[in-house]
Scaffold this motif. Structure first.
Motif, PDB file in Angstrom:
ATOM      1  N   LEU A   1     -79.625   7.320 163.370  1.00 61.62           N
ATOM      2  CA  LEU A   1     -79.955   7.873 162.052  1.00 61.62           C
ATOM      3  C   LEU A   1     -81.224   7.229 161.491  1.00 61.62           C
ATOM      4  O   LEU A   1     -82.053   7.902 160.870  1.00 61.62           O
ATOM      5  N   ALA A   2     -81.384   5.934 161.732  1.00 60.96           N
ATOM      6  CA  ALA A   2     -82.589   5.246 161.244  1.00 60.96           C
ATOM      7  C   ALA A   2     -83.848   5.767 161.923  1.00 60.96           C
ATOM      8  O   ALA A   2     -84.941   5.722 161.350  1.00 60.96           O
ATOM      9  N   GLY A   3     -83.703   6.269 163.130  1.00 67.71           N
ATOM     10  CA  GLY A   3     -84.850   6.779 163.865  1.00 67.71           C
ATOM     11  C   GLY A   3     -85.171   8.244 163.609  1.00 67.71           C
ATOM     12  O   GLY A   3     -86.162   8.762 164.141  1.00 67.71           O
ATOM     13  N   ARG A   4     -84.351   8.924 162.818  1.00 65.12           N
ATOM     14  CA  ARG A   4     -84.622  10.328 162.522  1.00 65.12           C
ATOM     15  C   ARG A   4     -85.897  10.465 161.703  1.00 65.12           C
ATOM     16  O   ARG A   4     -86.111   9.706 160.756  1.00 65.12           O
ATOM     17  N   PRO A   5     -86.757  11.413 162.041  1.00 66.33           N
ATOM     18  CA  PRO A   5     -88.043  11.521 161.340  1.00 66.33           C
ATOM     19  C   PRO A   5     -87.921  11.919 159.877  1.00 66.33           C
ATOM     20  O   PRO A   5     -88.759  11.553 159.055  1.00 66.33           O
ATOM     21  N   ASP A   6     -86.885  12.698 159.543  1.00 70.07           N
ATOM     22  CA  ASP A   6     -86.713  13.159 158.162  1.00 70.07           C
ATOM     23  C   ASP A   6     -85.223  13.316 157.889  1.00 70.07           C
ATOM     24  O   ASP A   6     -84.639  14.374 158.125  1.00 70.07           O
ATOM     25  N   LEU A   7     -84.612  12.264 157.377  1.00 67.78           N
ATOM     26  CA  LEU A   7     -83.174  12.297 157.140  1.00 67.78           C
ATOM     27  C   LEU A   7     -82.825  13.247 155.998  1.00 67.78           C
ATOM     28  O   LEU A   7     -81.702  13.775 155.953  1.00 67.78           O
ATOM     29  N   ALA A   8     -83.752  13.482 155.081  1.00 70.01           N
ATOM     30  CA  ALA A   8     -83.494  14.456 154.015  1.00 70.01           C
ATOM     31  C   ALA A   8     -83.330  15.857 154.605  1.00 70.01           C
ATOM     32  O   ALA A   8     -82.488  16.642 154.152  1.00 70.01           O
ATOM     33  N   PHE A   9     -84.137  16.178 155.630  1.00 63.15           N
ATOM     34  CA  PHE A   9     -83.994  17.458 156.322  1.00 63.15           C
ATOM     35  C   PHE A   9     -82.604  17.563 156.944  1.00 63.15           C
ATOM     36  O   PHE A   9     -81.936  18.597 156.836  1.00 63.15           O
ATOM     37  N   ASP A  10     -82.154  16.483 157.610  1.00 66.45           N
ATOM     38  CA  ASP A  10     -80.816  16.482 158.202  1.00 66.45           C
ATOM     39  C   ASP A  10     -79.749  16.637 157.132  1.00 66.45           C
ATOM     40  O   ASP A  10     -78.727  17.310 157.342  1.00 66.45           O
ATOM     41  N   ALA A  11     -79.960  16.000 155.981  1.00 66.73           N
ATOM     42  CA  ALA A  11     -78.975  16.068 154.905  1.00 66.73           C
ATOM     43  C   ALA A  11     -78.798  17.496 154.405  1.00 66.73           C
ATOM     44  O   ALA A  11     -77.700  17.893 154.001  1.00 66.73           O
ATOM     45  N   VAL A  12     -79.881  18.279 154.445  1.00 66.27           N
ATOM     46  CA  VAL A  12     -79.799  19.665 154.013  1.00 66.27           C
ATOM     47  C   VAL A  12     -79.254  20.563 155.121  1.00 66.27           C
ATOM     48  O   VAL A  12     -78.361  21.379 154.897  1.00 66.27           O
ATOM     49  N   LYS A  13     -79.773  20.411 156.340  1.00 59.90           N
ATOM     50  CA  LYS A  13     -79.414  21.326 157.427  1.00 59.90           C
ATOM     51  C   LYS A  13     -78.079  20.972 158.082  1.00 59.90           C
ATOM     52  O   LYS A  13     -77.331  21.856 158.508  1.00 59.90           O
ATOM     53  N   TYR A  14     -77.774  19.661 158.189  1.00 56.64           N
ATOM     54  CA  TYR A  14     -76.540  19.229 158.862  1.00 56.64           C
ATOM     55  C   TYR A  14     -75.687  18.393 157.886  1.00 56.64           C
ATOM     56  O   TYR A  14     -75.189  17.341 158.253  1.00 56.64           O
ATOM     57  N   ARG A  15     -75.538  18.874 156.682  1.00 56.67           N
ATOM     58  CA  ARG A  15     -74.961  18.050 155.620  1.00 56.67           C
ATOM     59  C   ARG A  15     -73.556  17.544 155.966  1.00 56.67           C
ATOM     60  O   ARG A  15     -73.263  16.357 155.853  1.00 56.67           O
ATOM     61  N   THR A  16     -72.672  18.433 156.398  1.00 54.82           N
ATOM     62  CA  THR A  16     -71.295  18.029 156.712  1.00 54.82           C
ATOM     63  C   THR A  16     -71.259  17.038 157.861  1.00 54.82           C
ATOM     64  O   THR A  16     -70.531  16.033 157.813  1.00 54.82           O
ATOM     65  N   GLN A  17     -72.044  17.300 158.914  1.00 53.50           N
ATOM     66  CA  GLN A  17     -72.036  16.418 160.080  1.00 53.50           C
ATOM     67  C   GLN A  17     -72.625  15.049 159.749  1.00 53.50           C
ATOM     68  O   GLN A  17     -72.123  14.020 160.221  1.00 53.50           O
ATOM     69  N   LEU A  18     -73.696  15.029 158.958  1.00 55.51           N
ATOM     70  CA  LEU A  18     -74.288  13.751 158.570  1.00 55.51           C
ATOM     71  C   LEU A  18     -73.332  12.952 157.709  1.00 55.51           C
ATOM     72  O   LEU A  18     -73.192  11.739 157.883  1.00 55.51           O
ATOM     73  N   LYS A  19     -72.657  13.614 156.795  1.00 55.46           N
ATOM     74  CA  LYS A  19     -71.679  12.920 155.946  1.00 55.46           C
ATOM     75  C   LYS A  19     -70.578  12.287 156.800  1.00 55.46           C
ATOM     76  O   LYS A  19     -70.177  11.145 156.577  1.00 55.46           O
ATOM     77  N   SER A  20     -70.109  13.023 157.815  1.00 50.05           N
ATOM     78  CA  SER A  20     -69.072  12.501 158.706  1.00 50.05           C
ATOM     79  C   SER A  20     -69.568  11.276 159.476  1.00 50.05           C
ATOM     80  O   SER A  20     -68.848  10.275 159.613  1.00 50.05           O
ATOM     81  N   ALA A  21     -70.812  11.336 159.978  1.00 50.99           N
ATOM     82  CA  ALA A  21     -71.369  10.212 160.735  1.00 50.99           C
ATOM     83  C   ALA A  21     -71.537   8.979 159.850  1.00 50.99           C
ATOM     84  O   ALA A  21     -71.248   7.849 160.270  1.00 50.99           O
ATOM     85  N   VAL A  22     -71.996   9.173 158.627  1.00 47.60           N
ATOM     86  CA  VAL A  22     -72.189   8.055 157.704  1.00 47.60           C
ATOM     87  C   VAL A  22     -70.856   7.381 157.391  1.00 47.60           C
ATOM     88  O   VAL A  22     -70.752   6.143 157.377  1.00 47.60           O
ATOM     89  N   ARG A  23     -69.841   8.176 157.161  1.00 45.89           N
ATOM     90  CA  ARG A  23     -68.511   7.607 156.886  1.00 45.89           C
ATOM     91  C   ARG A  23     -67.978   6.848 158.098  1.00 45.89           C
ATOM     92  O   ARG A  23     -67.421   5.763 157.969  1.00 45.89           O
ATOM     93  N   HIS A  24     -68.163   7.436 159.274  1.00 44.00           N
ATOM     94  CA  HIS A  24     -67.600   6.824 160.470  1.00 44.00           C
ATOM     95  C   HIS A  24     -68.265   5.485 160.792  1.00 44.00           C
ATOM     96  O   HIS A  24     -67.599   4.554 161.260  1.00 44.00           O
ATOM     97  N   ALA A  25     -69.567   5.387 160.527  1.00 43.23           N
ATOM     98  CA  ALA A  25     -70.294   4.148 160.835  1.00 43.23           C
ATOM     99  C   ALA A  25     -70.298   3.166 159.661  1.00 43.23           C
ATOM    100  O   ALA A  25     -70.930   2.106 159.756  1.00 43.23           O
ATOM    101  N   HIS A  26     -69.618   3.519 158.574  1.00 43.12           N
ATOM    102  CA  HIS A  26     -69.535   2.647 157.393  1.00 43.12           C
ATOM    103  C   HIS A  26     -70.926   2.319 156.845  1.00 43.12           C
ATOM    104  O   HIS A  26     -71.241   1.161 156.565  1.00 43.12           O
ATOM    105  N   LEU A  27     -71.762   3.365 156.692  1.00 43.45           N
ATOM    106  CA  LEU A  27     -73.136   3.161 156.252  1.00 43.45           C
ATOM    107  C   LEU A  27     -73.306   3.498 154.772  1.00 43.45           C
ATOM    108  O   LEU A  27     -72.532   4.275 154.209  1.00 43.45           O
ATOM    109  N   ARG A  28     -74.333   2.919 154.183  1.00 44.21           N
ATOM    110  CA  ARG A  28     -74.751   3.274 152.829  1.00 44.21           C
ATOM    111  C   ARG A  28     -76.184   3.794 152.898  1.00 44.21           C
ATOM    112  O   ARG A  28     -77.087   3.056 153.272  1.00 44.21           O
TER     113      ARG A  28
END
Length: 459
Positions: free
Chosen positions: A123-150
């Protein structure tokens, strides 16, 4: 000195590599999706259990993303595999596939330290995490929860409380918020997200396609090519930039009269893509002949429509670019590859005889291996050629097969006299011809291990 166990190990790993290159667990012409998944699952368990180091090392080969995701999930469930190799393979996978992998890991309860670190670093290496947040919102939310990230700044609010802010400073996030009530804002969003908003606002398809055009990716433009023409979109520049097999699939999806009308454009795009794939090797392969399968089974299946035929068409243009002198022979005797279509039986034996008549330096057979007109003739022709007519092996012969045979746990072979390797993307053909020397027995387990190590270091 290679032992019998070493030979068995080498054959097992090559068998798994063929499966991992060709099978995606989907229905094929001769087997159901259930058969494919069951066969593939057995192979993964068998290779991981018996050769764990080589199982992990196959990530360095040109296996498809479906099997790469399975390997990574299995490795992360245990304590095996090179974390660097796994991370590099994740970087080569499409974002939707990686997000599905993360959801698979979450569903299986795989949440060890290494898994969380891989998710964090990817996730840190993604070029535009805001783009991912819009296009893959549910999947990104799941990954963030699973990895215990803020997530820093606005991203955390956008994912978990999107309407808690009256305004977002990030333009893409603000466009998503505004698109709920402002029609013009949706044209600043990715196509797949904007499409839902367009339906909500009752915008006509023609108007939507015309205004969303600047946001379309190359693949989206290709998928929408037919409807895009009505909307005034030009897709010609996108065709030459597409991967060969994907471009070939697009060409085959067109009606015969459309292919004729756009012949110069389509052939030009295919040759440009082939030249790009050939690179510095263009024109260096000497005399090459090909036998290309356009029999009825090259239709594939409803979920992999015309995939085997698309691979054959792509290989035709790539071999034309690689060879100094090239002759391609289709099973149907068709002379115009642009008009290829799945039809008729599979007379591989007769076409192999035709191809060998001029004694090329290399013969490449692109087929699913179901020789049936008459059955077994191709295998007998190859046996006689190798044992009676070409004892010195002056003509190199390689069979590349785009279809996994679930019943045989391998791609279907024509003859033990010639090597068979699986193929998915035509761009992998030069590497697969190199890999064929292991299947032919000219290199042993030590060479195979060295080859995998070199590929891993090059990734």
């Amino acid at each position: 000195m290679e032992t019998y166990a070493d030979l068995i190990e080498c054959e097992d790993v090559l068998l798994f590599a063929n499966a991992a290159i060709t099978s995606t667990g989907q229905r094929e012409f001769h087997s159901t999706a259930g058969d494919q998944r069951l066969s593939l699952d057995f192979l993964h368990r068998y290779i991981q259990g018996n050769y764990p180091d080589l199982y992990a090392a196959t990530l360095a080969l040109d296996i498809n993303d479906h099997n790469a995701a399975l390997i990574i999930a299995n490795l992360l469930s245990g304590a095996e595999g090179d974390g660097g190799l796994i991370a590099r393979r994740l970087d080569r996978m499409s974002p939707p596939r990686v997000y599905r992998l993360f959801q698979r890991l979450r569903g299986a309860g795989v949440n060890n330290r290494r898994t969380r670190a891989l998710i964090r670093d990817w996730l840190a290496g993604r070029p535009d995490l805001a783009f991912d947040a819009v296009k893959y919102r549910t999947q990104l939310k799941s990954a963030v929860r699973h990895a215990h990230l803020r997530l820093p700044g606005e991203l955390g609010d956008f994912l978990f409380a999107p309407f808690s802010r009256a305004r977002y400073d990030t333009p893409l996030l603000e466009a998503w918020r505004r698109a709920h009530y402002d029609k013009s804002a949706l044209y600043e969003l990715p196509y797949t997200v904007a499409e839902g908003f367009a339906a909500r606002h009752g915008i006509s398809r023609a108007v939507f396609l015309e205004r969303i055009a600047p946001q379309l990716t190359r693949l989206e433009r290709l998928r929408l090519a037919e409807s895009a023409q009505a909307g005034g979109l030009d897709t010609e520049a996108d065709l030459a930039a597409m991967p060969l097999v994907r471009l070939a699939s697009y060409v085959l999806s067109l009606r015969a009269d459309v292919r004729t009308r756009r012949r110069a454009e389509l052939v030009g795009a295919l040759r440009a893509a082939a030249a790009r794939a050939a690179g510095a090797r263009a024109g260096t392969w000497g005399s090459v002949a090909a036998v290309l399968d356009d029999s009825f089974s090259s239709f594939g299946s409803p979920v992999k429509r015309r995939r085997p035929l698309a691979v054959a068409l792509a290989c035709h243009f790539l071999l034309e670019a690689l060879a100094g002198d090239y002759r391609g022979r289709w099973l149907s005797l068709r002379t115009d590859p642009l008009q290829a279509r799945p039809s008729g039986p599979t007379p591989l034996g007769q076409r192999v005889i035709d191809a060998l008549e001029h004694r090329p330096g290399l013969l490449v057979i692109v087929s699913d291996g179901w020789d049936n007109a008459p059955p077994g003739l191709a295998g007998e022709v190859l046996r006689v050629w190798r044992r009676k007519l070409d004892l010195a092996g002056e003509v190199g012969i390689v069979h590349v097969n785009p279809v996994y045979d679930a019943g045989q746990f391998d791609v279907r072979r024509l003859s033990p006299m010639v090597p068979t390797v699986g193929i998915r993307d035509a761009e992998d053909l030069p590497a697969l011809v190199e890999l064929a020397r292991f299947a032919e027995g000219r290199a042993g387990l030590g060479d195979l291990r060295a080859y995998l190590e070199d590929r891993a270091a090059a990734r």
